[in-house]
Design a protein around this motif. Structure first.
Motif, short mmCIF file in Angstrom:
data_model
loop_
_atom_site.label_atom_id
_atom_site.label_comp_id
_atom_site.label_asym_id
_atom_site.label_seq_id
_atom_site.Cartn_x
_atom_site.Cartn_y
_atom_site.Cartn_z
N GLN A 188 1.72 16.53 9.07
CA GLN A 188 1.55 16.82 10.48
C GLN A 188 0.68 15.76 11.12
OE1 GLN A 188 0.17 21.01 10.48
NE2 GLN A 188 1.95 21.41 11.74
N LEU A 189 1.12 15.27 12.29
CA LEU A 189 0.30 14.34 13.05
C LEU A 189 -0.69 15.12 13.89
CD1 LEU A 189 2.99 11.78 14.30
CD2 LEU A 189 1.24 11.39 12.57
N ARG A 190 -1.91 14.65 13.95
CA ARG A 190 -2.91 15.31 14.77
C ARG A 190 -3.97 14.29 15.19
NH1 ARG A 190 -6.91 18.80 10.74
NH2 ARG A 190 -7.81 16.99 9.65
N LEU A 191 -4.80 14.69 16.14
CA LEU A 191 -5.92 13.85 16.53
C LEU A 191 -6.97 13.85 15.42
CD1 LEU A 191 -6.51 14.79 20.30
CD2 LEU A 191 -5.48 12.71 19.38
N ASN A 192 -7.52 12.71 15.14
CA ASN A 192 -8.57 12.59 14.13
C ASN A 192 -9.80 13.37 14.60
OD1 ASN A 192 -10.76 11.68 12.51
ND2 ASN A 192 -9.60 9.81 12.03
N PRO A 193 -10.25 14.40 13.86
CA PRO A 193 -11.41 15.20 14.29
C PRO A 193 -12.67 14.36 14.52
CG PRO A 193 -10.28 16.26 12.46
CD PRO A 193 -9.68 14.90 12.60
N LEU A 194 -12.86 13.33 13.71
CA LEU A 194 -14.03 12.47 13.87
C LEU A 194 -13.98 11.72 15.20
CD1 LEU A 194 -14.36 11.00 10.25
CD2 LEU A 194 -15.66 12.88 11.29
N PHE A 195 -12.77 11.33 15.59
CA PHE A 195 -12.61 10.65 16.87
C PHE A 195 -12.88 11.61 18.03
CE2 PHE A 195 -10.83 6.60 18.41
CZ PHE A 195 -11.13 5.81 17.31
N LYS A 196 -12.40 12.84 17.90
CA LYS A 196 -12.65 13.83 18.95
C LYS A 196 -14.14 14.10 19.10
CE LYS A 196 -9.95 17.46 19.05
NZ LYS A 196 -9.20 18.65 18.61
N GLN A 197 -14.82 14.18 17.97
CA GLN A 197 -16.27 14.40 18.02
C GLN A 197 -16.99 13.21 18.63
OE1 GLN A 197 -17.96 15.30 14.19
NE2 GLN A 197 -20.08 15.23 14.91
N ALA A 198 -16.57 12.01 18.25
CA ALA A 198 -17.19 10.81 18.80
C ALA A 198 -16.98 10.71 20.31
CB ALA A 198 -16.63 9.58 18.11
N ARG A 199 -15.81 11.12 20.76
CA ARG A 199 -15.53 11.06 22.20
C ARG A 199 -16.43 12.03 22.97
NH1 ARG A 199 -10.20 13.20 25.44
NH2 ARG A 199 -10.61 12.12 27.40
N ALA A 200 -16.64 13.22 22.36
CA ALA A 200 -17.49 14.22 23.02
C ALA A 200 -18.92 13.72 23.17
CB ALA A 200 -17.46 15.52 22.22
N GLU A 201 -19.35 12.88 22.22
CA GLU A 201 -20.73 12.38 22.26
C GLU A 201 -20.86 11.08 23.03
OE1 GLU A 201 -21.64 12.02 18.17
OE2 GLU A 201 -21.71 14.20 17.78
N ASP A 202 -19.74 10.45 23.35
CA ASP A 202 -19.76 9.15 24.02
C ASP A 202 -19.51 9.31 25.52
OD1 ASP A 202 -19.60 6.10 23.84
OD2 ASP A 202 -17.71 6.63 24.85
N GLU A 203 -20.28 8.61 26.32
CA GLU A 203 -20.13 8.71 27.78
C GLU A 203 -19.49 7.46 28.38
OE1 GLU A 203 -23.94 9.54 29.38
OE2 GLU A 203 -24.11 11.53 28.47
N THR A 204 -19.18 6.49 27.56
CA THR A 204 -18.63 5.23 28.08
C THR A 204 -17.11 5.26 28.22
OG1 THR A 204 -18.39 4.27 25.86
CG2 THR A 204 -20.52 3.99 26.97
N GLY A 205 -16.45 6.23 27.59
CA GLY A 205 -14.98 6.31 27.64
C GLY A 205 -14.29 5.32 26.72
N ALA A 206 -15.03 4.81 25.70
CA ALA A 206 -14.47 3.79 24.81
C ALA A 206 -13.33 4.34 23.95
CB ALA A 206 -15.58 3.24 23.91
N PHE A 207 -13.30 5.64 23.74
CA PHE A 207 -12.29 6.23 22.86
C PHE A 207 -11.11 6.83 23.62
CE2 PHE A 207 -16.43 6.69 20.74
CZ PHE A 207 -16.20 5.97 19.58
N ASP A 208 -11.18 6.81 24.95
CA ASP A 208 -10.18 7.50 25.76
C ASP A 208 -8.77 6.95 25.57
OD1 ASP A 208 -12.21 9.04 26.64
OD2 ASP A 208 -12.23 8.31 28.70
N GLU A 209 -8.63 5.64 25.53
CA GLU A 209 -7.30 5.04 25.44
C GLU A 209 -6.63 5.40 24.12
OE1 GLU A 209 -5.06 0.68 25.40
OE2 GLU A 209 -7.22 0.80 25.77
N ALA A 210 -7.36 5.29 23.02
CA ALA A 210 -6.78 5.59 21.71
C ALA A 210 -6.39 7.06 21.61
CB ALA A 210 -7.76 5.23 20.60
N ILE A 211 -7.23 7.95 22.10
CA ILE A 211 -6.92 9.39 22.06
C ILE A 211 -5.75 9.72 22.97
CG2 ILE A 211 -7.83 11.66 22.69
CD1 ILE A 211 -10.50 10.84 21.53
#
Length: 468
Positions: free
Chosen positions: A298-321
């Motif tokens: 099953q394809l899914r969003l990487n939980p570590l990436f989701k957590q990093a995005r929640a803690e990041d305010e720069t939006g650096a992970f938005d495009e990949a997610i």
């Protein structure tokens, strides 16, 4: 009433333009091409990950989602069961004969390969004079990916130092092969050729030719202006326009060859089909439709990436997610569309699946699209280049379910197999007419050649040799 088991529809929610565009692009891909696309995205996008595939708790088979698989859930109820499984598992339970059931094991057969040029040449060879074969070969190798002629006929005539009439005679012979209209110099000529050939065996709408004469207006669906200029009523023009859209193709090669080139490149061989049809049990009451998933998991969003995005305010992970979410959503929509298409197609063409080509029902992509509430282009994309394994083990193009002449060709083969003495093509035409097939003698000859059956004289000689 047709019953089907499939995943909950996700298309009820509004689709964004980006999601719809990506779904259409993915729908056109075969399972192997889709697997390559997903593997590329997994390697480039760390926000996307592939987890282990869940298994059905009843039979232990890998499935697309957790819980009881559709086969076990409806073992005694459904007539058509739609089931998705990783393509890597297809070899585990692919039956080779109709008597074998869902749990039988046999590797799938390879699909036949043939180029469009060779396919057309095989149909016209018997009617082609020996001295005209080089002209035919030259024309066929000059076809573009749409089946249209890529060079002017005058250039061919100059190359062989032959009159244009001779080149045109060969070109018109090619136009009569399946798919109709190949070797035309333009989309408009392809439509005109197809209309002329269809008019030999059926009644055409009175305004059909007029619509093609106003090709530019027809292309822009300006039917009112065509009616105004031609003197036909708007209703007559609309009837003709619908007939043209449902029965003619401005790009003939796409009707047979999907998006593949008709310039001599062979159609891809799929060792594993995109869809497998088989009976649930020996009784043959329920038909299992297994669609290939290009990955075992099953394809899914990487939980570590989701957590990093929640803690990041720069939006650096938005495009990949965002890319990962779009791909997951588009894949679900693609699979849902294929499940709906195959369930409906299997219901409509069940006589063909059970009893063979002689029971093929006339079906167009436009009609199936109307039944499902899809656009016709969606059906065309879903059908293109896909391969289906039938319950008897044969692998055929999915487009075969839409071939209008398949039942006539089957009836022709049956007539010849049971003839007391070899019948000429004229006699075969009359015999087919009694069975309800209105065909010209030329069409009977073409279908006989497509089936690789020799003419009546050659069949007579073969019988005499056997009797010696």
């Amino acid at each position: 009433m047709l019953q089907q088991i499939q995943r909950p529809l996700t298309t009820q929610r509004p689709q964004t333009a980006a999601s719809l565009m990506q779904t259409m692009n993915l729908l056109h891909l075969t399972s192997d091409e889709l697997r390559q696309s997903i593997e590329r995205e997994l390697s480039e996008n760390p926000a996307l990950e592939l987890t282990n595939a869940p298994r059905c708790p009843a039979c232990g088979r890998k499935s697309a989602k957790p819980g009881i698989c559709p086969v076990c859930a409806a073992r005694s109820e459904a007539q058509v069961i739609v089931f998705s499984a990783p393509v890597a598992d297809f070899h585990e339970s692919v039956p080779g004969r109709r008597s074998e059931t869902y749990d039988s094991q046999q590797a799938p057969e390879a699909a036949e390969t043939i180029s469009l040029a060779a396919h057309l040449l095989g149909q016209i060879a018997a009617e082609l004079a020996l001295e005209d074969r080089p002209i035919a070969a030259h024309l066929l190798t000059a076809l573009d990916e749409d089946g249209l002629l890529g060079i002017p006929p005058s250039e061919v005539a100059a190359y062989f130092h032959m009159p244009m009439q001779r080149v045109e005679r060969v070109r018109q012979l090619i136009q009569r092969g399946e798919p109709l209209g190949c070797a035309s110099t333009s989309a408009r000529e392809a439509l005109s050729a197809q209309l002329h050939i269809l008019g030999e065996t059926q009644t055409l709408p009175c305004a059909a030719q007029v619509c093609l004469e106003h090709f530019e207006l027809l292309a822009h669906h300006n039917l009112g202006e065509i009616a105004k200029r031609s003197g036909f009523s708007l209703e007559e023009i609309e009837t003709a326009s619908h007939f043209i859209g449902a029965n003619l193709n401005p790009y003939p090669a796409r009707a047979w060859w999907g998006a593949q080139s008709g310039t001599g490149s062979p159609q891809p061989v799929y060792r594993t089909p995109d869809v497998v049809l088989r009976w649930l049990d020996a009784a043959g009451a329920a038909l299992v439709i297994e669609l290939a998933l290009p990955y075992a998991g099953q394809l899914r969003l990487n939980p570590l990436f989701k957590q990093a995005r929640a803690e990041d305010e720069t939006g650096a992970f938005d495009e990949a997610i965002g890319r990962a979410r779009l791909l997951i959503k588009s894949l679900r929509q693609r699979q849902t569309a294929l499940e709906m298409l195959m369930a409906r197609l299997a219901g409509l063409q069940r006589p063909f699946i059970v009893h063979g080509a002689s029971n093929m029902l006339p079906l167009t992509r436009a009609k199936l699209a109307a039944d499902l509430g899809f656009h016709e282009s969606t059906i065309s994309r879903a059908v293109a280049a896909k391969q289906v394994q039938l319950p008897d083990g044969h692998i055929i193009p999915l487009a075969r379910f839409f071939e209008r002449n398949l039942s006539a060709r089957s009836a022709l083969k049956n007539l010849i197999q049971h003839e007391n003495s070899p019948m000429s093509d004229e006699e075969l035409t009359k015999a087919l007419s009694k069975q309800g097939f209105t065909l010209s003698r030329r069409a009977v000859t073409k279908y006989r050649l497509m089936e690789g059956i020799p003419n009546s004289q050659e069949r007579s000689r073969e019988r005499r040799k056997k009797n010696l």
